[in-house]
Design a protein around this motif. Structure first.
Motif, short mmCIF file in Angstrom:
data_model
loop_
_atom_site.label_atom_id
_atom_site.label_comp_id
_atom_site.label_asym_id
_atom_site.label_seq_id
_atom_site.Cartn_x
_atom_site.Cartn_y
_atom_site.Cartn_z
N TRP A 122 0.87 -1.24 -0.04
CA TRP A 122 0.01 -0.16 0.10
C TRP A 122 0.60 1.19 -0.03
O TRP A 122 0.51 2.34 -0.70
N GLY A 123 2.11 1.37 0.59
CA GLY A 123 2.82 2.52 0.87
C GLY A 123 3.68 2.56 -0.39
O GLY A 123 4.24 3.69 -0.70
N GLY A 124 4.18 1.36 -0.85
CA GLY A 124 5.13 1.40 -1.67
C GLY A 124 5.07 2.49 -2.74
O GLY A 124 5.83 3.31 -3.03
N PRO A 125 3.83 2.65 -3.70
CA PRO A 125 3.58 3.47 -4.62
C PRO A 125 3.98 5.13 -4.13
O PRO A 125 4.75 5.81 -4.74
N ALA A 126 3.51 5.33 -2.95
CA ALA A 126 3.52 6.72 -2.27
C ALA A 126 4.92 6.95 -2.10
O ALA A 126 5.46 8.17 -2.42
N VAL A 127 5.80 5.95 -1.66
CA VAL A 127 6.85 6.19 -1.24
C VAL A 127 7.84 6.41 -2.55
O VAL A 127 8.66 7.24 -2.72
N LEU A 128 7.54 5.55 -3.47
CA LEU A 128 8.31 5.54 -4.76
C LEU A 128 7.99 7.14 -5.41
O LEU A 128 8.68 7.78 -5.95
N LEU A 129 6.84 7.48 -5.39
CA LEU A 129 6.20 8.71 -5.71
C LEU A 129 7.04 10.08 -5.25
O LEU A 129 7.58 10.97 -5.76
N LEU A 130 6.88 9.96 -3.73
CA LEU A 130 7.77 10.92 -3.20
C LEU A 130 9.32 10.79 -3.23
O LEU A 130 9.98 12.09 -3.46
N GLY A 131 9.86 9.81 -3.51
CA GLY A 131 11.11 9.69 -3.57
C GLY A 131 11.54 10.22 -4.84
O GLY A 131 12.32 11.01 -5.02
N GLY A 132 10.79 9.80 -5.90
CA GLY A 132 10.95 10.23 -7.32
C GLY A 132 10.94 11.77 -7.27
O GLY A 132 11.88 12.43 -8.04
N ALA A 133 9.99 12.36 -6.78
CA ALA A 133 9.54 13.92 -6.84
C ALA A 133 10.94 14.58 -5.80
O ALA A 133 11.41 15.50 -6.64
N GLY A 134 11.50 13.77 -4.80
CA GLY A 134 12.54 14.31 -4.14
C GLY A 134 13.82 14.40 -4.96
O GLY A 134 14.48 15.38 -5.06
N TRP A 135 13.88 13.38 -5.81
CA TRP A 135 15.04 13.26 -6.64
C TRP A 135 15.21 14.35 -7.68
O TRP A 135 16.04 14.77 -8.00
N LEU A 136 13.85 14.27 -8.37
CA LEU A 136 13.99 15.41 -9.46
C LEU A 136 13.99 16.65 -8.74
O LEU A 136 14.82 17.40 -9.48
N ALA A 137 13.33 16.95 -7.69
CA ALA A 137 13.70 18.52 -7.13
C ALA A 137 15.20 18.63 -6.82
O ALA A 137 15.66 19.81 -7.30
N LEU A 138 15.79 17.56 -6.41
CA LEU A 138 17.11 17.61 -6.01
C LEU A 138 18.20 17.87 -7.22
O LEU A 138 18.94 18.95 -7.32
N ARG A 139 17.72 17.14 -8.44
CA ARG A 139 18.54 17.21 -9.66
C ARG A 139 18.23 18.64 -10.16
O ARG A 139 19.18 19.29 -10.78
N LEU A 140 17.10 19.14 -10.14
CA LEU A 140 16.83 20.57 -10.92
C LEU A 140 17.49 21.52 -10.30
O LEU A 140 18.03 22.62 -10.78
N ARG A 141 17.49 21.48 -8.88
CA ARG A 141 17.97 22.30 -8.15
C ARG A 141 19.68 22.52 -8.16
O ARG A 141 20.19 23.52 -8.34
N ARG A 142 20.11 21.42 -8.50
CA ARG A 142 21.48 21.26 -8.79
C ARG A 142 21.82 21.83 -10.12
O ARG A 142 22.80 22.52 -10.15
N ARG A 143 21.21 21.71 -10.97
CA ARG A 143 21.18 21.75 -12.35
C ARG A 143 21.13 23.30 -12.29
O ARG A 143 22.12 23.99 -13.07
#
Lengths: 183, 197
Positions: A122-143
């Motif tokens: 049940w939690g997996g998709p939410a964790v993946l979504l949040l993790g992905g969003a966090g990773w994306l935000a991090l990448r965008l900021r670094r760029r």
């Protein structure tokens, strides 16, 4: 040798496919109803609706990707009868679900219950979504930071760029031009 | 991060690991919630003497097997010699639950058949089958409509339940009992349960 358990699946899927194909080419069901063709004969329509609704929540253990409402396996028919019998006897839907879960386990429920063992499910998709969003935000900021850093040229670079733009190309002067034949 | 190019390979290997593990599982074997729970009580007519019934608690104090079978069940034919051998060794009493003998047979349309007629047919068919293939059962009972089967969470035939002295289900074998699985799982468990009692 699992023939006995599953032979119904294939056969009835074939039937289901055929019926489906026929249904596609046939006039819509409402037309058939108006013509008085497919009127189900049941004593208690409300009960039957309830049985149908509940049956859709229950997995057939023989044809595992079908609910017991859809499956024609003998066990699905038996279980549907059980559902009908128990609802008719005045038991609640929860009682019926508990009755089946006690015998066949959570597997019989199409919607797995939320508990410790299904936490990841049940939690997996939410964790993946949040993790992905966090990773994306991090990448965008670094760029962004990298891009910002590149925008500021030093005075020496600025002077070099100015001279390059002016046509005095010190970088290419000492290299052979690509257009010239080399031999 | 020099080895960055290895990341997809690593993820791929993880995926292969999961998929490989998945291959060793049988999605059709649904774990029974009845393990270590008291076996559901029942009282059913006996196959040998239909006017008499047999109830679960008559086996109290014994370690025994309940084997779900039917004459229409093809896989039962595969496990039957194994059960006959086991019965001959006298290690463990086996009770047969004859499951939906008539209406479970896909070849027969049992709808509208009176229960007495169906029972009579079931007895004839089941006895005939045991005469042909041998009878490993101390006794068999008739589950004409499959209700007891549902109580035991039976969803296919054959299935075999190992029941301890207190009437608790300790193990469920889904599908035919094989000599291998008898040796590796059932017999050791039976020995242990017997000693524990």
């Amino acid at each position: 040798m699992r023939v006995d358990r599953f032979r119904y699946c294939g056969r009835f899927m074939l039937v289901a496919l055929t019926v489906g194909a026929l249904a596609l080419s046939a006039p819509p069901a409402s037309a058939a109803d108006e013509a008085g063709v497919a009127t189900p004969v049941v004593a208690d329509q409300a009960l039957e609706d309830q049985v149908q609704e509940l049956s859709h929540k229950l997995r057939c253990l023989v044809c595992q990707n079908q609910s017991i409402a859809e499956s024609h396996a003998p066990l699905a028919v038996d279980l549907r009868n059980q559902v009908r019998e128990q609802l008719a006897a005045g038991k609640s839907e929860d009682d019926v679900l508990t009755y089946l879960v006690d015998r066949y386990g959570d597997f019989v429920l199409y919607e797995p219950p939320f508990k410790a063992i299904t936490l990841l499910l049940w939690g997996g998709p939410a964790v993946l979504l949040l993790g992905g969003a966090g990773w994306l935000a991090l990448r965008l900021r670094r760029r962004q930071i990298e891009a910002a850093a590149q925008r500021h040229l030093t005075d020496a670079e600025r002077a070099r760029a100015r001279s390059m733009l002016a046509g005095e190309s010190p970088a290419t002067a000492d290299r052979p031009s690509a257009e010239e034949p080399r031999s | 991060m020099k080895a960055k190019f290895l990341v997809p390979l690593f993820l791929f290997l993880v995926l292969v690991g999961f998929l490989g593990f998945g291959l060793t599982l049988d999605p059709r074997e649904v774990p029974s919630p009845l393990i270590d729970k008291p076996a559901p009580a029942f009282r059913l007519a006996r196959l040998d003497t239909p006017e008499q019934t047999f109830a679960l608690d008559e086996m109290k104090g014994k370690v025994w097997l309940l084997n779900v079978w039917a004459s229409w069940c093809v896989a039962c034919r595969q496990e039957h010699p194994v059960l006959v051998d086991l019965a001959r060794s006298g290690v463990v009493p086996i009770v047969g639950l004859n499951y939906k003998e008539v209406r479970g047979d896909g070849e027969i349309d049992a709808r509208g058949l009176a229960l007495e007629v169906e029972t009579a047919q079931a007895i004839e068919r089941a006895r005939g089958w045991l005469n042909t293939h041998g009878n490993p059962y101390n006794l068999s009972v008739l589950d004409i409509d499959g209700r007891v089967g549902i109580d035991f969470g039976v969803y296919g035939v054959p299935e075999t339940f190992l029941i301890d002295r207190d009437g608790r289900i300790r193990y469920k074998q889904i599908g035919p009992v094989t000599p291998e699985n008898l040796k590796k799982v059932l017999l050791p468990m039976i020995e242990e349960l017997k000693r524990a009692g």
